[in-house]
Motif scaffolding. Structure first.
Motif, PDB file in Angstrom:
ATOM      1  N   SER A 128      61.279  13.196  42.501  1.00 58.68           N
ATOM      2  CA  SER A 128      61.186  14.025  41.396  1.00 58.68           C
ATOM      3  C   SER A 128      62.304  14.907  41.297  1.00 58.68           C
ATOM      4  N   TYR A 129      62.541  15.486  40.034  1.00 57.80           N
ATOM      5  CA  TYR A 129      63.732  16.235  39.666  1.00 57.80           C
ATOM      6  C   TYR A 129      63.303  17.688  39.265  1.00 57.80           C
ATOM      7  N   ALA A 130      63.742  18.086  38.070  1.00 59.77           N
ATOM      8  CA  ALA A 130      63.412  19.381  37.551  1.00 59.77           C
ATOM      9  C   ALA A 130      62.061  19.769  37.647  1.00 59.77           C
ATOM     10  N   TRP A 131      61.552  20.808  38.221  1.00 60.42           N
ATOM     11  CA  TRP A 131      60.359  21.216  38.453  1.00 60.42           C
ATOM     12  C   TRP A 131      59.662  20.322  38.921  1.00 60.42           C
ATOM     13  N   GLY A 132      59.669  19.104  39.660  1.00 53.72           N
ATOM     14  CA  GLY A 132      58.778  18.252  40.197  1.00 53.72           C
ATOM     15  C   GLY A 132      57.625  17.878  39.086  1.00 53.72           C
ATOM     16  N   LEU A 133      56.834  17.157  39.821  1.00 54.32           N
ATOM     17  CA  LEU A 133      55.558  16.723  38.969  1.00 54.32           C
ATOM     18  C   LEU A 133      54.887  17.619  38.412  1.00 54.32           C
ATOM     19  N   THR A 134      54.554  18.529  39.389  1.00 50.30           N
ATOM     20  CA  THR A 134      53.474  19.512  39.061  1.00 50.30           C
ATOM     21  C   THR A 134      54.047  20.788  38.125  1.00 50.30           C
ATOM     22  N   GLY A 135      55.344  21.149  38.133  1.00 50.61           N
ATOM     23  CA  GLY A 135      55.916  22.137  37.394  1.00 50.61           C
ATOM     24  C   GLY A 135      56.090  21.571  35.839  1.00 50.61           C
ATOM     25  N   HIS A 136      56.403  20.340  35.709  1.00 48.15           N
ATOM     26  CA  HIS A 136      56.273  19.895  34.335  1.00 48.15           C
ATOM     27  C   HIS A 136      55.162  19.841  33.704  1.00 48.15           C
ATOM     28  N   ARG A 137      54.160  19.292  34.571  1.00 45.58           N
ATOM     29  CA  ARG A 137      52.794  19.164  34.090  1.00 45.58           C
ATOM     30  C   ARG A 137      52.250  20.588  33.722  1.00 45.58           C
ATOM     31  N   SER A 149      54.072  24.984  46.891  1.00 40.81           N
ATOM     32  CA  SER A 149      53.659  25.816  48.173  1.00 40.81           C
ATOM     33  C   SER A 149      52.649  26.767  47.558  1.00 40.81           C
ATOM     34  N   GLN A 150      52.267  26.945  46.403  1.00 40.51           N
ATOM     35  CA  GLN A 150      51.196  27.634  46.166  1.00 40.51           C
ATOM     36  C   GLN A 150      49.741  26.904  46.034  1.00 40.51           C
ATOM     37  N   LYS A 151      49.948  25.210  45.911  1.00 37.15           N
ATOM     38  CA  LYS A 151      48.779  24.524  46.473  1.00 37.15           C
ATOM     39  C   LYS A 151      47.767  24.481  45.175  1.00 37.15           C
ATOM     40  N   TYR A 152      48.168  24.528  43.926  1.00 33.29           N
ATOM     41  CA  TYR A 152      47.434  24.560  43.105  1.00 33.29           C
ATOM     42  C   TYR A 152      47.586  23.212  42.004  1.00 33.29           C
ATOM     43  N   SER A 153      46.747  22.435  41.544  1.00 33.93           N
ATOM     44  CA  SER A 153      46.766  21.580  40.570  1.00 33.93           C
ATOM     45  C   SER A 153      47.481  21.942  39.351  1.00 33.93           C
ATOM     46  N   TYR A 154      47.898  21.169  38.798  1.00 37.21           N
ATOM     47  CA  TYR A 154      48.860  21.412  37.591  1.00 37.21           C
ATOM     48  C   TYR A 154      47.703  22.168  36.522  1.00 37.21           C
ATOM     49  N   GLU A 203      45.020  23.775  37.489  1.00 40.29           N
ATOM     50  CA  GLU A 203      44.622  25.153  37.879  1.00 40.29           C
ATOM     51  C   GLU A 203      45.793  25.978  37.417  1.00 40.29           C
ATOM     52  N   TYR A 204      46.853  25.835  37.848  1.00 43.34           N
ATOM     53  CA  TYR A 204      48.054  26.728  37.701  1.00 43.34           C
ATOM     54  C   TYR A 204      47.967  27.148  36.201  1.00 43.34           C
ATOM     55  N   ALA A 205      48.346  26.104  35.339  1.00 41.47           N
ATOM     56  CA  ALA A 205      48.327  26.321  33.824  1.00 41.47           C
ATOM     57  C   ALA A 205      47.064  27.444  33.381  1.00 41.47           C
ATOM     58  N   LYS A 206      45.780  27.173  33.917  1.00 42.11           N
ATOM     59  CA  LYS A 206      44.731  27.927  33.558  1.00 42.11           C
ATOM     60  C   LYS A 206      45.253  29.382  34.168  1.00 42.11           C
ATOM     61  N   LEU A 207      45.531  29.465  35.198  1.00 42.67           N
ATOM     62  CA  LEU A 207      45.902  30.919  35.846  1.00 42.67           C
ATOM     63  C   LEU A 207      46.982  31.749  35.140  1.00 42.67           C
ATOM     64  N   LEU A 208      48.019  31.006  34.653  1.00 44.64           N
ATOM     65  CA  LEU A 208      49.083  31.406  34.118  1.00 44.64           C
ATOM     66  C   LEU A 208      49.088  31.932  32.627  1.00 44.64           C
ATOM     67  N   ASP A 209      48.032  30.989  31.983  1.00 50.55           N
ATOM     68  CA  ASP A 209      48.150  31.161  30.323  1.00 50.55           C
ATOM     69  C   ASP A 209      47.080  32.387  30.168  1.00 50.55           C
ATOM     70  N   ILE A 210      47.465  33.549  30.302  1.00 54.52           N
ATOM     71  CA  ILE A 210      46.253  34.428  30.053  1.00 54.52           C
ATOM     72  C   ILE A 210      47.120  35.628  29.415  1.00 54.52           C
ATOM     73  N   LYS A 211      48.306  35.444  28.637  1.00 48.33           N
ATOM     74  CA  LYS A 211      48.842  36.418  27.629  1.00 48.33           C
ATOM     75  C   LYS A 211      48.031  36.549  26.429  1.00 48.33           C
ATOM     76  N   SER A 212      48.093  37.792  26.071  1.00 48.12           N
ATOM     77  CA  SER A 212      47.371  38.085  24.620  1.00 48.12           C
ATOM     78  C   SER A 212      48.247  37.350  23.291  1.00 48.12           C
ATOM     79  N   ASP A 213      47.534  37.401  22.269  1.00 46.59           N
ATOM     80  CA  ASP A 213      48.298  36.656  21.153  1.00 46.59           C
ATOM     81  C   ASP A 213      49.519  37.376  20.962  1.00 46.59           C
ATOM     82  N   GLU A 214      49.707  38.527  20.861  1.00 48.91           N
ATOM     83  CA  GLU A 214      50.786  39.431  20.588  1.00 48.91           C
ATOM     84  C   GLU A 214      51.933  39.042  21.638  1.00 48.91           C
TER      85      GLU A 214
END
Length: 263
Positions: free
Chosen positions: A20-29, A180-185, A187-198
């Motif tokens: 895998s290269y940039a961001w690896g499999l998980t990061g790109h997904r 190293s955070q051991k999340y599936s892609y 799971e991680y997307a759901k955890l990170l994507d919490i910003k308001s519309d603004e």
């Protein structure tokens, strides 16, 4: 773009035997999944016409998989994944150096691929390939060391150990910090994507040059705090985990912005 759709389909399923290269499999997904969640209705419809029922994350790593192709068909695309810039602290100087560079790079190809997708004369197959590359390369843009320095190949020549294992700075940022955070892609997307519309709108402001400079500034900080032969462990995760997660989120939201504008 070459029309070799049959090769594309075969190579897409070779992930298990490839590096895998940039961001690896998980990061790109993660980036692709976040982007999909912020597509406009029109963009979703148009992309579905091109991609079918497959989600963006399905194709997010394909431009890395094809680096193992032995036919040479895709060899020219290897330089599309990065742009090398000497350390800059002034945006105007950075932009001037960016635009003055000769030859294809992450910067030029994001523009080229976007134009190909918008061009009605582009064949259906080549348009799909262009979209797949664009999904991946907008992810590359948010990995800071893909806007790094030529002399160390974006951190590839900076040797480090990560929890005692020999590695290099680029590899740590490609995948080790994320994995190293051991999340599936998903799971991680759901955890990170919490910003308001603004907040989302604010993150999506600017243009390609602004976004590249954003990553470049972070790369400069990473270089300054990770000298050669560094021994990285929990303290490094603590220091940079927020930055890594920011880049994944920003990569996804800015990819969505680009796709919404294109369609």
């Amino acid at each position: 773009m070459k029309s070799i759709y049959s090769k594309m389909l075969v190579l897409a399923f070779m992930a298990s035997s490839l590096y895998s290269y940039a961001w690896g499999l998980t990061g790109h997904r993660i980036i692709a999944e976040i982007a999909e969640n912020h597509l406009s209705g029109k963009a979703k419809r148009e992309i579905r016409k091109m991609m079918g029922r497959e989600r963006l994350a399905y194709w997010a790593n394909w431009p890395d998989f094809i680096k193992s192709d032995t036919t040479g068909v895709w060899k020219e695309t290897s330089v599309w994944h990065y742009v090398n810039i000497d350390p800059q602290t002034d945006f105007k100087v950075f932009e001037e150096k960016l635009k003055a560079q000769a030859g294809p790079s992450l910067y030029t190809q994001i523009k080229t691929l976007s134009s190909q997708i918008k061009d009605e004369k582009t064949s259906e197959k080549d348009r799909k390939i262009a979209l797949i590359f664009l999904i991946h390369m907008m992810g590359d843009l948010s990995q800071p060391l893909h806007v790094g320095r030529a002399e160390d190949l974006g951190g590839n020549k900076i040797n480090v150990t990560y929890f005692g294992d020999k590695s290099n700075l680029h590899s740590v940022w490609d995948g080790k910090l994320v994995d190293s955070q051991k999340y599936s892609y998903t799971e991680y997307a759901k955890l990170l994507d919490i910003k308001s519309d603004e907040e989302v709108k604010q993150i999506q402001t600017g243009n390609l040059e602004d976004w590249l400079y954003d990553s470049h500034k972070i790369a400069n900080r990473i270089y300054a705090q990770t000298p050669n032969d560094s021994k990285l462990s929990y303290d490094y995760q603590y220091k940079f985990n927020d930055t890594m997660e920011r880049q994944l989120l920003y990569g996804g939201l800015r990819l969505a912005k680009l796709l919404n504008d294109l369609f």
